[in-house]
Design a protein around this motif. Sequence first.
Motif, PDB file in Angstrom:
ATOM      1  N   TRP A 296       0.837  -1.192   0.000  1.00  0.00           N
ATOM      2  CA  TRP A 296       0.000   0.000   0.000  1.00  0.00           C
ATOM      3  C   TRP A 296       0.879   1.252   0.000  1.00  0.00           C
ATOM      4  O   TRP A 296       2.103   1.161   0.041  1.00  0.00           O
ATOM      5  N   ALA A 297       0.256   2.431  -0.037  1.00  0.00           N
ATOM      6  CA  ALA A 297       0.964   3.707   0.104  1.00  0.00           C
ATOM      7  C   ALA A 297       0.035   4.708   0.785  1.00  0.00           C
ATOM      8  O   ALA A 297      -1.189   4.614   0.675  1.00  0.00           O
TER       9      ALA A 297
ATOM     10  N   PRO B 292      -7.856   4.198  -2.134  1.00  0.00           N
ATOM     11  CA  PRO B 292      -8.370   2.852  -1.886  1.00  0.00           C
ATOM     12  C   PRO B 292      -7.599   2.122  -0.782  1.00  0.00           C
ATOM     13  O   PRO B 292      -8.176   1.342  -0.031  1.00  0.00           O
ATOM     14  N   CYS B 293      -6.290   2.384  -0.675  1.00  0.00           N
ATOM     15  CA  CYS B 293      -5.488   1.760   0.399  1.00  0.00           C
ATOM     16  C   CYS B 293      -5.983   2.237   1.763  1.00  0.00           C
ATOM     17  O   CYS B 293      -6.112   1.444   2.703  1.00  0.00           O
TER      18      CYS B 293
ATOM     19  N   LEU C 240      11.143  -3.415  -2.276  1.00  0.00           N
ATOM     20  CA  LEU C 240      10.204  -4.539  -2.144  1.00  0.00           C
ATOM     21  C   LEU C 240       9.116  -4.460  -3.210  1.00  0.00           C
ATOM     22  O   LEU C 240       8.746  -5.468  -3.810  1.00  0.00           O
ATOM     23  N   GLY C 241       8.595  -3.260  -3.432  1.00  0.00           N
ATOM     24  CA  GLY C 241       7.585  -3.096  -4.472  1.00  0.00           C
ATOM     25  C   GLY C 241       8.117  -3.517  -5.827  1.00  0.00           C
ATOM     26  O   GLY C 241       7.436  -4.183  -6.608  1.00  0.00           O
TER      27      GLY C 241
ATOM     28  N   ILE D 295      -1.838  -0.618  -6.363  1.00  0.00           N
ATOM     29  CA  ILE D 295      -2.059  -0.772  -4.929  1.00  0.00           C
ATOM     30  C   ILE D 295      -3.494  -0.375  -4.605  1.00  0.00           C
ATOM     31  O   ILE D 295      -4.067   0.438  -5.332  1.00  0.00           O
ATOM     32  N   PRO D 296      -4.070  -0.952  -3.588  1.00  0.00           N
ATOM     33  CA  PRO D 296      -3.484  -1.989  -2.739  1.00  0.00           C
ATOM     34  C   PRO D 296      -3.409  -3.332  -3.467  1.00  0.00           C
ATOM     35  O   PRO D 296      -4.234  -3.642  -4.313  1.00  0.00           O
TER      36      PRO D 296
END
Length: 145
Positions: A65-66, A71-72, A103-104, A112-113
Motif C-alpha cells: 500500500w501507500a 483505496p489503500c 520490495l515493491g 495498490i493496494p
Amino acid sequence: MSDPLHLVCPHCQAVNRVPAERLVAAPVCGQCHQPLFTGHPLAVDEAAFQKHLARNDIPVLVDFWATWCGPCQMMAPHYAQAAAQLEPHVRLLKVDTDAEQALGARYAIRSIPTLALFKGGREVARQAGAMQAAGIVQWARAQGA
C-alpha cells in the motif's frame, strides 16, 4: 504433540518455537514476553519483511500500500479487521511501497493496494484492489491460509 512452529515476534523479531496446538492459547515471545499475535497487521521494513517470510512457519499475508492511495486508506480498517479473524493462523504484514520501493519492485507491484499471500517464503497468490474484511478473510482462506 505436533512439531513446533517457528514464529517471528512482531515486537522484537525474535524467532519462537510454539507447538501448533498452542497457537490459540495466546503465546508470548520467549525473549521480550510480548504477545506473538496482536490482532493487528504489522507494518514492516525490508529487513523485518524478509525475516517474517523466511522464518514464519504460518502463511504470511502482505498488504502492499501507500499513504497517498485512497483505496489503500479505505481498505486499511478492513485489513485490520481481517487480522483479528485470521490470526493466529496467518501473520498479516503491511508494506508501504513508497518507503520500501525495493520490495515493491522485487515483487512487481503494479497497482495498490495489492494483497500477496506467502507460504514457506514463496508467493502463492495475489489479489489487487481494495476489499472489505469479509472478502479478505474469504480470499485468504480460499488460498489455503
